[in-house]
Design a protein around this motif. Structure first.
Motif: not given
Lengths: 310, 264
Positions: A52-53, A74, A77-78, A105-106
């Motif tokens: 999850s960074t 990115y 993460k999506r 945020y997305y």
């Protein structure tokens, strides 16, 4: 079947020199319901943190649906939804605002975000609480709020870090059926849990991590096949004073009405019941002493502990 | 294909930026008794005590009544403390409650995160500045000498202190750490930054020392925008503010990308 998660030689050494991960490899197929188990401090949360960074890896590679963590963070993460172990939302925000803000945020437009928020909050039984400040929710509701928040961008891979910790049995079971439904819809799920019964019931594949190393990585079925001995508790109709001598089945009395018997898999239960009948012992009911996976888990972790100590 | 991808990333980050700004504004409006009311009360007291009661004894300063002279400085003081305070408390609060993780796990660029918090800080600074300006109208007639300079200076000042608040929040480990800079650095610099006096009143040595105080340049540039008088050169002040904004922005981005205080 393509890979949802692919981890290669993942290493993490924290600033204080502690090595949490020793080059682990992990593969999770698309559509899987996967259990990542391990004792406290084994490296589960570090692994999830890297995915999850929130934790920077020291070396190795991570891919989620083919998106590399270093090259396409990115895009990765999506694809990913994470339900962390500890509550990490603003305690002063309203339930609906938390979920809708996360959607923003997305890059999800407000109208769509509100539609999805209604869908997931309703499914998780939180829609009535949408205008309540999140701090006013019960522990179980807070956990469900984190699940709704993690689903708002409709991830293909959902990682849940002990989602049912501290949740009562009824709610835990309703969460199980919700997660099973999500998995049936095609969402790949990775679950860490302390309730091994939960992992055995829900997950098809499993990895056990201990001291930063994967000590087992197989299907649940294969893993349970490795269990040679199971311990059963027999509830007896009439009281006993001493445990009976049973050939091939070590037995001991827990109390006058409960007999503990170890059964080797190749012997089966029929021979046991024949011998019990020979002693005139009537059995009212029978149950596993511990969850099957728990027995295996303990034996694997103990084995690894010996290795590490050596 | 690549262009379409870049456009969709841009569109997603635009929505994320609006979301962060909306959340920041919602935060400071929700807690208005802590964010908007106290500076209004404090500034009214300044106007009454310094501007009205003591100001009458002082007489003129820089060719204006003392009340007229201190109003621009007090507006700037409000903008500075509120822009800084908004970002430092909001971002540190997010770290403390760990909801900063909501942002870090999502595909929001570091620039979008920083811009969102900075705009939030600027908006609170402007909101309080506007409230103080309206209140000052009960005590004096305010005329704007140079609208362009006034707007540019107030925006740059709010930006600089929002970015400063962000850096403070990144390094802060507890609530004490977010009050040290405002108490021991910002307040003395603001009081010594020409809010209440012209540096021409000081001996030459202290005039030179005062020029090293960045807040002096901001307050005087703003005062020039309102009254048309200043102790410093406006062009130099604006250039300094532009450079300071750029440098602070670069530092903030570096901190965000490295994940300092946020990622392990």
């Amino acid at each position: 079947m393509s890979s949802a998660l692919s981890i290669r030689q993942l290493t993490k050494i924290y600033g204080n020199g502690f090595q949490a991960l020793h080059g682990i490899d992990l593969e999770v197929a698309e559509g899987d319901f996967f259990a990542l188990l391990g004792p406290n401090g084994a490296g589960k949360s570090t692994t999830i943190g890297i995915l999850s960074t929130l934790v920077n890896k020291t070396s190795g590679s991570v891919e989620v649906f083919g998106h590399d963590l270093d090259r396409e963070p990115y895009a990765l993460k999506r694809c990913l939804g994470v339900v962390p172990q500890e509550f990490n939302f603003n305690q002063f925000e309203k339930v609906l605002d938390i979920v809708v803000t996360q959607a923003g945020y997305y890059g999800i437009p407000a109208r769509l975000a509100k539609e999805r928020a209604e869908l997931y909050l309703t499914q998780l039984g939180l829609w009535e609480k949408r205008n309540a400040a999140s701090r006013e929710l019960s522990g179980g509701m807070k956990r469900r709020l984190m699940i709704a928040r993690a689903l708002i961008h409709q991830p293909r891979l959902l990682i849940l870090d002990e989602p049912t910790a501290g949740v009562d049995i009824e709610l835990r079971r309703s969460m199980w059926s919700f997660l099973t439904e999500l998995n049936q819809q095609g969402i790949t799920i990775i679950l860490t849990t302390h309730y091994l019964e939960e992992a055995e019931q829900l997950c098809r594949n499993i990895a056990i991590i201990d001291h930063g190393r994967i000590v087992e990585h197989s299907s649940m079925k294969e893993l349970l096949m490795k269990l040679h001995v199971e311990t059963f508790l027999l509830d007896l109709r009439d009281p006993l004073r001493v445990a009976p001598q049973l050939n091939g089945y070590p037995a001991r009395l827990i109390d006058n009405h409960t007999l503990e018997v170890q059964v080797e898999k190749n012997l089966g239960l029929n021979g046991l019941f024949t011998q019990l009948a020979g002693h005139g012992i009537q059995v009212l009911s029978l149950r596993n002493k511990t969850n099957r996976l728990e027995e295996l888990f303990v034996s694997l972790v103990e084995k690894n502990l010996t290795k590490v100590a050596v | 294909m690549r262009r379409e991808f870049a456009q969709s990333e841009l569109a997603a980050n635009w929505i994320a930026l609006k979301t962060i700004v909306h959340r920041e504004v919602r935060r400071f409006l929700r807690i208005w008794p802590q964010t908007l009311l106290p500076p209004a009360i404090t500034m009214v007291l300044y106007f009454v005590i310094f501007g009205n009661l003591i100001g009458r004894q002082i007489g003129d300063m820089g060719g204006f009544s003392y009340m007229d002279y201190i109003v621009p400085g007090l507006i700037m003081m409000s903008v500075i403390t509120n822009a800084y305070g908004n970002v430092v408390s909001s971002f540190f609060g997010s770290k403390f409650q760990r909801n900063v993780e909501e942002l870090l796990v999502s595909p929001v660029s570091a620039h979008t995160i920083l811009l969102g918090y900075t705009i939030g800080g600027v908006l609170r600074g402007l909101a309080v500045g506007l409230i103080v300006t309206v209140l000052s109208l009960f005590f004096t007639r305010l005329q704007v000498h140079h609208l362009g300079v006034t707007v540019v200076v107030v925006l740059l000042t709010a930006t600089i202190f929002s970015l400063g608040g962000f850096i403070n929040a990144v390094f802060a480990r507890n609530f004490d750490d977010i009050s040290i800079i405002p108490t021991f650095v910002l307040t003395p610099l603001t009081y010594l930054g020409g809010v209440f006096y012209s540096i021409s009143m000081l001996p030459p040595f202290w005039q030179t020392v005062s020029l090293a105080n960045p807040i002096l340049h901001m307050v005087n540039a703003f005062r020039y925008g309102i009254l048309g008088v200043s102790d410093i050169r406006i062009g130099v002040a604006i250039a300094f503010m532009l450079v300071a904004s750029a440098v602070l922005y670069a530092i903030c981005i570096r901190l965000l990308v490295s994940g300092r205080g946020m990622r392990q």
